[in-house]
Design a protein around this motif. Structure first.
Motif, PDB file in Angstrom:
ATOM      1  N   GLN A   8      -3.024  -9.639  -0.864  1.00 47.42           N
ATOM      2  CA  GLN A   8      -2.026  -9.592  -0.862  1.00 47.42           C
ATOM      3  C   GLN A   8      -1.210  -8.477  -0.500  1.00 47.42           C
ATOM      4  O   GLN A   8      -2.149  -7.410  -1.490  1.00 47.42           O
ATOM      5  N   ILE A   9      -1.185  -7.951   0.155  1.00 44.29           N
ATOM      6  CA  ILE A   9      -0.397  -7.218   0.700  1.00 44.29           C
ATOM      7  C   ILE A   9       0.746  -6.229   0.040  1.00 44.29           C
ATOM      8  O   ILE A   9       0.766  -5.047  -0.270  1.00 44.29           O
ATOM      9  N   GLY A  12       4.484 -11.564   0.485  1.00 42.80           N
ATOM     10  CA  GLY A  12       4.548 -12.714   0.980  1.00 42.80           C
ATOM     11  C   GLY A  12       4.050 -11.795   1.985  1.00 42.80           C
ATOM     12  O   GLY A  12       4.147 -12.063   3.133  1.00 42.80           O
ATOM     13  N   LEU A  13       3.237 -10.769   2.334  1.00 41.30           N
ATOM     14  CA  LEU A  13       2.736 -10.429   3.299  1.00 41.30           C
ATOM     15  C   LEU A  13       1.190 -10.414   3.177  1.00 41.30           C
ATOM     16  O   LEU A  13       0.433  -9.825   2.166  1.00 41.30           O
ATOM     17  N   PHE A  14       0.997 -11.241   3.858  1.00 41.86           N
ATOM     18  CA  PHE A  14      -1.473 -11.368   3.093  1.00 41.86           C
ATOM     19  C   PHE A  14      -2.149 -10.891   4.650  1.00 41.86           C
ATOM     20  O   PHE A  14      -1.514 -10.912   5.528  1.00 41.86           O
ATOM     21  N   VAL A  91       4.268 -14.919   5.027  1.00 35.65           N
ATOM     22  CA  VAL A  91       3.296 -14.212   6.305  1.00 35.65           C
ATOM     23  C   VAL A  91       1.517 -14.026   6.385  1.00 35.65           C
ATOM     24  O   VAL A  91       1.289 -13.082   5.282  1.00 35.65           O
ATOM     25  N   LEU A  92       0.734 -14.537   6.884  1.00 31.73           N
ATOM     26  CA  LEU A  92      -0.318 -14.815   7.085  1.00 31.73           C
ATOM     27  C   LEU A  92      -0.776 -13.961   7.777  1.00 31.73           C
ATOM     28  O   LEU A  92      -0.891 -14.651   8.765  1.00 31.73           O
ATOM     29  N   ILE A  93      -1.719 -12.812   7.903  1.00 31.62           N
ATOM     30  CA  ILE A  93      -2.102 -12.030   8.917  1.00 31.62           C
ATOM     31  C   ILE A  93      -3.600 -12.127   9.597  1.00 31.62           C
ATOM     32  O   ILE A  93      -4.087 -11.322   7.939  1.00 31.62           O
ATOM     33  N   LEU A 124      -3.693  -1.059   2.779  1.00 29.29           N
ATOM     34  CA  LEU A 124      -4.127  -1.716   3.586  1.00 29.29           C
ATOM     35  C   LEU A 124      -6.164  -2.027   2.097  1.00 29.29           C
ATOM     36  O   LEU A 124      -5.926  -3.089   1.806  1.00 29.29           O
ATOM     37  N   ARG A 125      -6.584  -1.084   2.202  1.00 30.22           N
ATOM     38  CA  ARG A 125      -7.510  -0.891   1.873  1.00 30.22           C
ATOM     39  C   ARG A 125      -7.759  -0.501   0.222  1.00 30.22           C
ATOM     40  O   ARG A 125      -8.835  -1.478  -0.627  1.00 30.22           O
TER      41      ARG A 125
END
Length: 159
Positions: A8-9, A12-14, A91-93, A124-125
């Motif tokens: 998970q970033i 809801g954003l992965f 959302v998965l990217i 992200l890192r």
């Protein structure tokens, strides 16, 4: 080194990779349900499809130094991902390993949301791994791109 398939970033954003799913008869077994994600953006052509009821955006491109990517199409896909995410969808990217192609796109989504490239890469890192964007061509492209590259689809009031 062990890393989760998805990280998970932000809520809801992965960001993540792809796992193998066995065939059921002549079809792939569904790998992702709408209980997990409502939208999946896939950037690895070998990824199995998602399950019924999950919106999937697929746009394969190579994880190499050539940067041979249709950036017009990629920007359109980023916009669709961003719209679903800010609308509250999970959302998965994903790509193959969850390091480069998916990280490039996730960084673009974060930049679309207002971060600069350095901030997006650092986030992200921090959330996934220090190895994210080890494709230095992807990282360099992000760092060199002007913010207007990612803000060109500002929300408009059409009333």
């Amino acid at each position: 080194m062990s890393i989760e398939l998805w990280s998970q970033i932000r809520p809801g954003l992965f960001l993540g990779g792809t796992y193998e799913t066995p065939l059921q008869g002549d079809r792939w077994a569904p790998s992702i349900s709408p209980d997990e994600f409502q939208t999946v953006a896939t950037f690895f052509d070998g990824a199995p499809p998602v399950g019924e009821g999950v919106k999937e955006l697929r746009f394969g491109f190579k994880d190499d130094e050539s940067m041979d990517i249709d950036f017009g199409t990629l920007r359109q896909v980023v916009e669709l991902i961003w719209q679903d995410w800010v609308a509250g969808k999970s959302v998965l990217i994903r790509c193959e390993g969850g390091w480069n192609r998916s990280a490039l796109v996730t960084a673009m989504v974060l930049m679309r949301n207002g971060l600069d490239a350095s901030e997006a890469i650092a986030e992200l890192r921090q959330a996934r791994s220090a190895n994210v964007l080890n494709n230095r061509a992807f990282e360099s492209w992000l760092l060199a791109a002007p913010m207007t590259e990612f803000r060109m689809h500002e929300a408009r009031d059409w009333s």
